[in-house]
Enzyme design. Structure first.
Site, mmCIF file in Angstrom:
data_model
loop_
_atom_site.group_PDB
_atom_site.id
_atom_site.type_symbol
_atom_site.label_atom_id
_atom_site.label_comp_id
_atom_site.label_asym_id
_atom_site.label_seq_id
_atom_site.Cartn_x
_atom_site.Cartn_y
_atom_site.Cartn_z
ATOM 1 N N GLY A 77 0.830 -1.197 0.000
ATOM 2 C CA GLY A 77 0.000 0.000 0.000
ATOM 3 C C GLY A 77 0.867 1.251 0.000
ATOM 4 O O GLY A 77 1.928 1.306 -0.629
ATOM 5 N N SER A 78 0.444 2.251 0.745
ATOM 6 C CA SER A 78 1.086 3.567 0.667
ATOM 7 C C SER A 78 2.487 3.624 1.253
ATOM 8 O O SER A 78 3.207 4.601 1.033
ATOM 9 C CB SER A 78 0.198 4.617 1.346
ATOM 10 O OG SER A 78 -0.995 4.775 0.611
ATOM 11 N N THR A 79 2.923 2.599 2.013
ATOM 12 C CA THR A 79 4.311 2.593 2.478
ATOM 13 C C THR A 79 5.283 2.454 1.313
ATOM 14 O O THR A 79 6.490 2.651 1.478
ATOM 15 C CB THR A 79 4.564 1.444 3.475
ATOM 16 O OG1 THR A 79 4.181 0.207 2.870
ATOM 17 C CG2 THR A 79 3.785 1.654 4.763
ATOM 18 N N PHE A 80 4.754 2.130 0.117
ATOM 19 C CA PHE A 80 5.576 1.985 -1.085
ATOM 20 C C PHE A 80 5.869 3.325 -1.746
ATOM 21 O O PHE A 80 6.790 3.435 -2.567
ATOM 22 C CB PHE A 80 4.832 1.082 -2.074
ATOM 23 C CG PHE A 80 5.706 0.195 -2.909
ATOM 24 C CD1 PHE A 80 6.633 -0.655 -2.325
ATOM 25 C CD2 PHE A 80 5.581 0.159 -4.286
ATOM 26 C CE1 PHE A 80 7.419 -1.503 -3.090
ATOM 27 C CE2 PHE A 80 6.361 -0.674 -5.066
ATOM 28 C CZ PHE A 80 7.288 -1.510 -4.464
#
Length: 437
Positions: A77-80
């Site tokens: 998800g957004s940790t990427f």
């Protein structure tokens, strides 16, 4: 032969304790915490839930023996997003001053609709990361294009083993760019359609934290035989430089904004310290339908502290939490609790004045229960307890309960301590406990 590990048992205890509590509170089916030293690649703590008793391994199913930090993969998800951000800045396809139209929360790509959790208009790069705009990052991915983006992701270690000295490591999923359709490029730009292990994500974040170097993570520091002779050792090793120090510094500054008021990760804040990080909430794939599950998610937070000179990268994942599922709501507070205790234990002084205040946030804020050990900074200091005969675990529990920061050495039971029981622990003076047979 004796194995001398990089693990710090105090940090390992903190990680296990906070993870077990978080998994229980959120009714998750599992979770992980990794603490990594970004400058060296040393694993300082590696916790996995549910765990098992290795002294009674027969009471557990083989599936419960696994180390989830290297054996389980998930869509990040957004940790990427920080890795795409680092890639476009390194390539120079955008500057930090660029502004992007985030289309009021709805954007068509390849016949599919991409949505943001709020209807954002024009945002800067800093704001896109701070508010976690999927649409903004889908447009960034399009600017970089498939081949270059894939090359950077490989350089950051995704789609391959980290090489950690443990068995059973999986590589995650990173398809070749020839298989990326337009919607795939957009989805991978905000962390869907790709899977990573917790250790891969922590190691890649460490490259941003340490100035751009991909360090080889490792767990065994030395091997010593029965006569005390060293049979092998490992030292820090940089595999490659993935981004420049300038780019790494820019991305770190932008990740600090995520934890500041208004960002999605304010609950990761640690009083007195600047924290950088990124929240993530990813839907899990339903193995029956092959599509995304309606209610099963992985909530995560990955960050570093102190932001100006990171001593630790800490990753938290919670698998299939019930009720609240956002990484910024349930994973970020775990980071905060682990980081606060670890900083105190490592004697890393705060760089900012500690203020007790409610931070504004887009979502309803629940202030994490953080012990700051402020009494050490005032008066004549805390009183030293009587640790005589206590076990290591009993000492740690007493330290946590009373907000103490002591140096521990040896093993067994407490045989010596300084200052003596009942004496005051004065600020900046050495306080320690020694264990022995």
């Amino acid at each position: 032969q004796d194995l001398h590990l990089t693990l710090d048992r105090t940090l390992q205890y903190i990680a296990e304790k906070e993870l077990a509590e978080a998994v229980g509170q959120t009714r998750s089916v599992g979770g992980t915490v990794v603490i990594l030293e970004p400058a060296s690649g040393k694993i300082l703590a590696m916790a996995s839930q549910p765990d098992y008793n290795p002294n009674a391994v027969g009471k557990y199913r083989p599936s419960e023996w696994r180390n989830r930090t290297i054996c389980d993969s998930f869509e990040p998800g957004s940790t990427f997003k920080p890795f795409l951000l680092a890639s476009v800045l390194e390539e120079g396809v955008v500057s930090r001053k660029i502004k992007t139209n985030c289309e009021k929360g709805r954007y068509q790509v390849g016949g599919k609709t991409i949505r943001d959790h709020k209807p954002y208009g024009v945002l800067t790069l800093d704001e896109m990361l701070k508010y976690s705009s999927n649409i903004g990052f889908a447009k960034l991915g399009k600017k970089l294009e498939r081949e270059k983006f894939h090359n950077y992701l490989r350089a950051f270690g995704f789609g391959q083993q980290t090489g950690i000295d443990l068995p059973g490591e999986v590589i995650g999923t990173l398809h070749p760019p020839s298989r990326w359709f337009e919607i795939d490029l957009a989805a991978i730009s905000f962390g869907q359609g790709v899977t990573v292990t917790p250790l891969q994500l922590a190691t890649a974040t460490a490259a941003i934290a340490n100035g751009g170097l991909m360090m080889q993570p490792y767990l065994v520091e030395r091997i010593v035989d029965g006569s005390g002779l060293e049979q092998g050792n490992q030292e820090p090793h940089a595999r490659n430089r993935v981004i420049s120090e300038k780019t790494a510094r820019q991305v770190r500054e932008m990740m600090v904004g995520v934890v500041e008021p208004g960002g999605t990760g304010t609950r990761a804040a640690v009083p007195g310290y600047r924290v950088g990080g990124k929240t993530g909430t990813a839907q899990k794939v339903d193995p029956v339908t092959g599509g995304y599950s309606v209610d099963k998610r992985v909530a995560s937070f990955v960050g570093f502290v102190p932001a100006e000179r990171p001593a630790m990268v800490i990753l938290v994942t919670l698998d299939e939490p019930k009720g609240k599922t956002y990484g910024g709501v349930i994973a970020a507070p775990v980071f905060s609790k682990v980081a606060a205790q670890a900083l105190r234990y490592l004697n890393i002084p705060p760089s900012e004045a500690i203020q007790v205040a409610t931070l504004p946030e887009a979502e309803p804020l629940e202030i994490p229960n953080i012990e700051v050990a402020a009494p050490e900074l005032a008066g004549d200091g805390l009183q030293m307890p009587d640790f005589s005969g206590m076990s290591y675990r009993q000492v740690l529990q007493t330290m946590e309960r009373q907000g103490l920061n002591l140096k521990l050495s040896g093993s067994g039971k407490v045989v010596k301590q300084s200052p003596r029981a009942g004496r005051r622990i004065r600020y900046n003076s050495e306080a320690w406990v020694k264990f022995g047979a």
